[in-house]
Write a protein that holds these residues in place. Structure first.
Motif: not given
Ligand code: FE
Ligand code: DHB
Length: 284
Positions: A59, A193, A125, A57, A240, A12
């Protein structure tokens, strides 16, 4: 009755949404990424569901760091794109499905999962970028969406095992909703990441590829991966990926892999994407 026909996973990365909103998808940096979603856009045009149960999720957009639910289900009529600091994304308002969401809340809570019921929420997002990747830039999203937010921002996150079992409970809930609905479950976020600290920029391609293989073919064993392994091997934001296990738990034991795409990098992230169709053997 309602039935789950397919599951989709996708990263995402917010810069993907910005590339679309600012008309940069044909630039050399972005073109290979968007080419990887061309098949998916054709596939979803033929397989548009009535409802997407979209696991993502937040943020720190809808929930500040004051209150962070582990699992939260969006039961509202609609959800506005969140202002994440530079205005709302120019994407359609998300139309929810309050009746199905309320049914899932009562069924899953009665199966002993604690869900927070959300009657008003903006979506960031984490939810809008997956919709943009699959549907492009329509005037309205072509189906209803039930947002389901998982805490992977503030320690401790739920375990992969808990997420997988929640997906199985979700399957039982949707299977007994008394309306003829085609439902897809999407698990979003990931892959490897890390956005902060000395290891910022960490990407682990072997980890990601093995994760996709095992998600398809041996999800029971994959679900037992301890959360610390995600953080150590896939970076702090690699956690995630536990959200993908909610999607997988909601599908049959055996699934058909329709499509796979993996691309490094988009911004700081390894992008992974799967389309899985139900139609095999149902879980016990
Ligand atoms: Fe993220
Ligand atoms: C990036 C990735 C994320 O998952 C996120 O939530 C924010 C930024 C990135 O790679 O830039």
């Amino acid at each position: 009755m309602a039935r789950i026909t397919a599951g989709i996973t996708t990263s995402h990365v917010p810069a993907i949404g910005a590339a679309m909103d600012l008309g940069k998808t044909a630039e050399p940096y972005w073109a290979p990424l968007f080419r990887g979603y061309e098949f998916s856009r054709r596939w979803i045009a033929e397989h548009t569901p009535d409802v997407i149960f979209l696991v993502y999720n937040d943020h720190a957009s809808a929930f500040s760091l004051d209150i962070i639910p582990t699992f939260a289900i969006g039961c509202a009529e609609s959800f506005q794109p969140a202002d994440e600091g530079w205005g709302r994304r120019p994407v359609p308002v998300v139309q929810g499905h309050p009746e199905l969401a309320a049914h899932i809340a009562q069924s899953v809570i009665q199966q002993d999962f604690d869900l927070t019921i959300i009657n008003r929420m903006d979506v960031d997002h984490g939810l809008t970028v997956p919709l943009s990747l699959l549907f492009g830039q329509p005037a309205a999203w072509p189906c209803r969406v039930i947002p389901f937010a998982v805490n992977v921002v503030q320690y401790p996150p739920p375990s992969g095992q808990r997420c997988y079992q929640l997906g199985q409970a979700l399957r039982r809930a949707i299977d007994c909703f008394d309306e003829d609905l085609d439902v897809q479950v999407w698990g979003t976020g990931g892959m490897s990441h890390q956005l902060q600290g000395p290891r910022a920029g960490l990407i682990n391609q072997p980890f990601d590829r093995e994760f996709m293989d095992r998600l398809v073919s041996e999800p029971d064993a994959l679900a037992r991966k301890p959360h610390i392994d995600y953080v150590r091997l896939a970076g702090s934001e690699g956690i995630e990926l536990v959200m993908w296990l909610i999607m997988r738990g909601a599908l049959d034991a055996t699934v058909r892999e329709v499509y796979r795409f993996y691309h490094v990098p988009a911004s700081n992230t390894a992008v992974g994407h799967l389309i899985l169709e139900n139609g095999g053997v149902q879980q016990p």
